[in-house]
Design a protein around this motif. Sequence first.
Motif, PDB file in Angstrom:
ATOM      1  N   PHE B 129       0.766  -1.139  -0.173  1.00  0.00           N
ATOM      2  CA  PHE B 129       0.145   0.130  -0.024  1.00  0.00           C
ATOM      3  C   PHE B 129       0.884   1.261   0.023  1.00  0.00           C
ATOM      4  N   PHE B 130       2.220   1.193   0.543  1.00  0.00           N
ATOM      5  CA  PHE B 130       2.868   2.298   0.698  1.00  0.00           C
ATOM      6  C   PHE B 130       3.779   2.430  -0.559  1.00  0.00           C
ATOM      7  N   LEU B 131       3.725   1.533  -1.567  1.00  0.00           N
ATOM      8  CA  LEU B 131       4.845   1.864  -2.765  1.00  0.00           C
ATOM      9  C   LEU B 131       3.636   2.480  -4.046  1.00  0.00           C
ATOM     10  N   ASP B 132       4.346   3.028  -4.702  1.00  0.00           N
ATOM     11  CA  ASP B 132       3.513   3.655  -5.803  1.00  0.00           C
ATOM     12  C   ASP B 132       2.994   2.514  -6.745  1.00  0.00           C
ATOM     13  N   THR B 133       1.763   2.511  -7.275  1.00  0.00           N
ATOM     14  CA  THR B 133       1.271   1.538  -8.053  1.00  0.00           C
ATOM     15  C   THR B 133       2.013   1.285  -9.356  1.00  0.00           C
ATOM     16  N   SER B 134       2.299   2.370  -9.905  1.00  0.00           N
ATOM     17  CA  SER B 134       3.024   2.336 -11.346  1.00  0.00           C
ATOM     18  C   SER B 134       4.197   1.614 -11.212  1.00  0.00           C
ATOM     19  N   SER B 135       5.151   1.855 -10.152  1.00  0.00           N
ATOM     20  CA  SER B 135       6.321   1.311 -10.057  1.00  0.00           C
ATOM     21  C   SER B 135       6.308  -0.335  -9.737  1.00  0.00           C
ATOM     22  N   ARG B 136       5.232  -0.447  -8.799  1.00  0.00           N
ATOM     23  CA  ARG B 136       4.917  -2.076  -8.716  1.00  0.00           C
ATOM     24  C   ARG B 136       4.485  -2.707  -9.825  1.00  0.00           C
ATOM     25  N   THR B 137       3.750  -2.056 -10.913  1.00  0.00           N
ATOM     26  CA  THR B 137       3.006  -2.864 -12.038  1.00  0.00           C
ATOM     27  C   THR B 137       3.964  -2.934 -12.962  1.00  0.00           C
ATOM     28  N   TRP B 140       5.998  -5.961 -13.482  1.00  0.00           N
ATOM     29  CA  TRP B 140       5.514  -7.336 -14.183  1.00  0.00           C
ATOM     30  C   TRP B 140       5.917  -7.110 -15.460  1.00  0.00           C
ATOM     31  N   ARG B 141       6.006  -6.010 -16.177  1.00  0.00           N
ATOM     32  CA  ARG B 141       6.168  -6.170 -17.844  1.00  0.00           C
ATOM     33  C   ARG B 141       7.852  -6.701 -17.901  1.00  0.00           C
ATOM     34  N   ALA B 142       8.789  -6.462 -17.186  1.00  0.00           N
ATOM     35  CA  ALA B 142       9.850  -7.274 -17.324  1.00  0.00           C
ATOM     36  C   ALA B 142       9.978  -8.556 -17.039  1.00  0.00           C
ATOM     37  N   ILE B 143       9.035  -9.048 -16.238  1.00  0.00           N
ATOM     38  CA  ILE B 143       8.852 -10.363 -15.906  1.00  0.00           C
ATOM     39  C   ILE B 143       8.079 -11.315 -16.740  1.00  0.00           C
ATOM     40  N   LEU B 144       7.056 -10.467 -17.355  1.00  0.00           N
ATOM     41  CA  LEU B 144       5.829 -11.474 -18.009  1.00  0.00           C
ATOM     42  C   LEU B 144       6.327 -11.266 -19.718  1.00  0.00           C
ATOM     43  N   GLY B 145       7.169 -10.264 -20.196  1.00  0.00           N
ATOM     44  CA  GLY B 145       7.374  -9.941 -21.646  1.00  0.00           C
ATOM     45  C   GLY B 145       8.004 -11.193 -22.435  1.00  0.00           C
ATOM     46  N   GLN B 146       7.901 -10.962 -23.690  1.00  0.00           N
ATOM     47  CA  GLN B 146       8.514 -11.834 -24.506  1.00  0.00           C
ATOM     48  C   GLN B 146      10.065 -12.456 -24.025  1.00  0.00           C
ATOM     49  N   ALA B 147      10.789 -11.251 -23.894  1.00  0.00           N
ATOM     50  CA  ALA B 147      12.166 -11.494 -23.470  1.00  0.00           C
ATOM     51  C   ALA B 147      12.450 -11.403 -21.763  1.00  0.00           C
ATOM     52  N   GLY B 148      11.097 -11.703 -21.029  1.00  0.00           N
ATOM     53  CA  GLY B 148      10.904 -11.469 -19.605  1.00  0.00           C
ATOM     54  C   GLY B 148      11.482 -12.736 -19.048  1.00  0.00           C
ATOM     55  N   ILE B 179      -5.153  -8.673  -9.399  1.00  0.00           N
ATOM     56  CA  ILE B 179      -5.138  -9.692  -8.276  1.00  0.00           C
ATOM     57  C   ILE B 179      -3.917  -9.513  -7.262  1.00  0.00           C
ATOM     58  N   VAL B 180      -2.816  -9.349  -7.993  1.00  0.00           N
ATOM     59  CA  VAL B 180      -1.650  -9.067  -7.089  1.00  0.00           C
ATOM     60  C   VAL B 180      -1.802  -7.566  -6.402  1.00  0.00           C
ATOM     61  N   ALA B 181      -2.638  -6.763  -7.044  1.00  0.00           N
ATOM     62  CA  ALA B 181      -2.714  -5.251  -6.350  1.00  0.00           C
ATOM     63  C   ALA B 181      -3.473  -5.359  -5.511  1.00  0.00           C
TER      64      ALA B 181
END
Lengths: 398, 307
Positions: B129-137, B140-148, B179-181
Amino acid sequence: MDDKFSTTSQIELTRRSLLGYVGAAAGAAALAGVMPKAASAATPAVKAYGVPTSALKDWTPMEKSIGITCELSGANNDVGVFMRDIMASDIGKEMDIFTFESGTQNILGPKGFYARLDEKHPELTLWQRTSDDWKRSPLAVDPDGNQWGVPMIGNADSFGYFPAAVGVPAGSTEELSWSLVFDDEKTHGRVAYGKVYAYSMGTAALYLQSKGATFGNLADLTPAEAKTVADFLIERKKAGQFRTLYDAFEEQIQLLTNKEVDVINCWEPAVREANNTLGPNTVFYAYTKEGYNKWGIAAYISAQAIARGNGDNIYKVLNYFLGGEYHALQARDRGYGGPNLDLAVEYAEKSGWSADEVAALKATEEKVRKKFTKPYVSFTTPKNASAMEEEWQRFLNA
Amino acid sequence: MTTQTNLAEAGAGDSFLKGISRTLSRTDIAFVVILVAWIFIVVLPLVILFAFSFFTTEYYETVYKPTLDTWIGLFSSGRFEVAFRTLRLALTVTLIEFALGYPFALWLAKARMRSATRAIYLAMLTIPFFLDTSSRTIIWRAILGQAGLINTILMHTGLVAHPVEWLLYSEFSVHFGLIVALYPTMVLPAYLAISLIDDTLLEASKDLGATPRQTLTRVVLPLSLPGVLAGIVFTMGSALAAWVEPGMLGGGFVNLLSNSIESAYTALRYPVVAALSAFVILLLLVLLALMYPLMRMLGFSSLTLKS
């Protein structure tokens, strides 16, 4: 292009108001002799609200050159938020100048939010030598010919690409087709396309025009024309041409550095940033066959600013935006062009820039000149904005 | 004559004041205050919102001439679909959150563990809750991406020959991000409600021969229902208004309500924003009307408005 900006702007305004009150109190104290030193040491400032890329990365050179500093509060590229801040929030009470892409002067000028430019102002010494291509362009005048703005920077946007993926040698200056973005098998499913209609609809129309479709004004599509463009993009979207539709500048950089896509219609600085991460000459910015999304940013004077007695300082800053130092720094740091680029080269040579830096500056000048010979000029406030936005939503929902 | 009239007026004034006094004494003043505040703060803006949806925008200016054009445009352009899509996605996320969050909340509240351990788990839930939503989200792009990260692991282990594309820029990734957020917004109210259930009630249920399942469905769940409902409201409300996750993980292919409203805003199309918002409110009211008798039928008597 990130939300939401509106909140930041309001916070910024609130903060500014607070600082204003504190400043006023400090001023009163200074008059009373409490802090005379601080008052005499203050550098005159011009307050600006606008697109951050119009600002120098560091205003120190301007301060040294003309003895005035600029305090710029960043706006995003959302013309709706920008115009709301001026019309509804009356931000002109706080700001001296606004810097934004072409188009807002057509609405905010006649409505009385922008002050008409005094072309004969004694501080505007570079005005006469500035070419009409810039100063009389839709960037600075309205359709009735009224002069509202001073042109600052501009560029011709195309797309960034990985040479190996599109099958051209690295560093080639060959003109590529926008088909690499829209319907080329080599790039199928590996394209990122901008999600903002004002940025992406015109270039799709530009490509369709090269295929035989006819459009009156690529930057201001009629409802029927907007439907043609949306139908085409929906077809390409369903065919799987686009990997993603991006929103923000940071996304442009990330999509390139992660190699999530091979081609992306983007800002040129994104390619520079990607190369900073991936290594020089990894990603290139295309010269195109069909044309570009040519844009420009101008500086407009707040209607209330002159009455505050800051007119001379404002015109000094506007004149600085037409000069060599500003354009040399903008070209070096962002790859942007603008009026009076010859003065930029002259400035660089006089200031002892290296031969490579001067050559790069000349290359930027040549690049901009070459690209600006092609169509088309984008515009932030098309008459058919509602119809274009509506059709764009149809594309996004498809 | 004048004096008599004045006295009569004074008498009428007194009785009027007494009438008001009697009325107020009979009425719950708090109720009146809340009702008036609710009308001004909630109902009035909604009425204005609804009225605005019958105007149009021309060249960045609202045209205050009543017309159905905005509503017609909402349907002819297919824009109304974002309302259904947003509602469907919010409901799905809420249901998944409940399925995942309730057992966790039950375990956290009633499992035998040291209070320090429980505090650590709670801290782990609340830190996001104390972290910025954009930073947290954006991570995931680096984890879920095609080269992630995930695709790299899948490719290196030979489980897939080509990167799995739907991991990112799809409804899956938007669901995942939400769901994570929103996990804490479901778990924390449920946890608090379950914590308040006296353990002796659970013991009594067991002593009376109830199976664990019966204790769960007939004791724990009904008693924790206020917390569950709070969790549903917080989760669904946040999912309906989600902007960051669909924007960053949807890749422009999952156009939700907030994204559509933002787009309309770029052309200062306030009537479209109003129509879209009004449409969602109408959908929610329909949903509520359908859910209320259903919940009562299922035996959630605590939902009744009767005392």
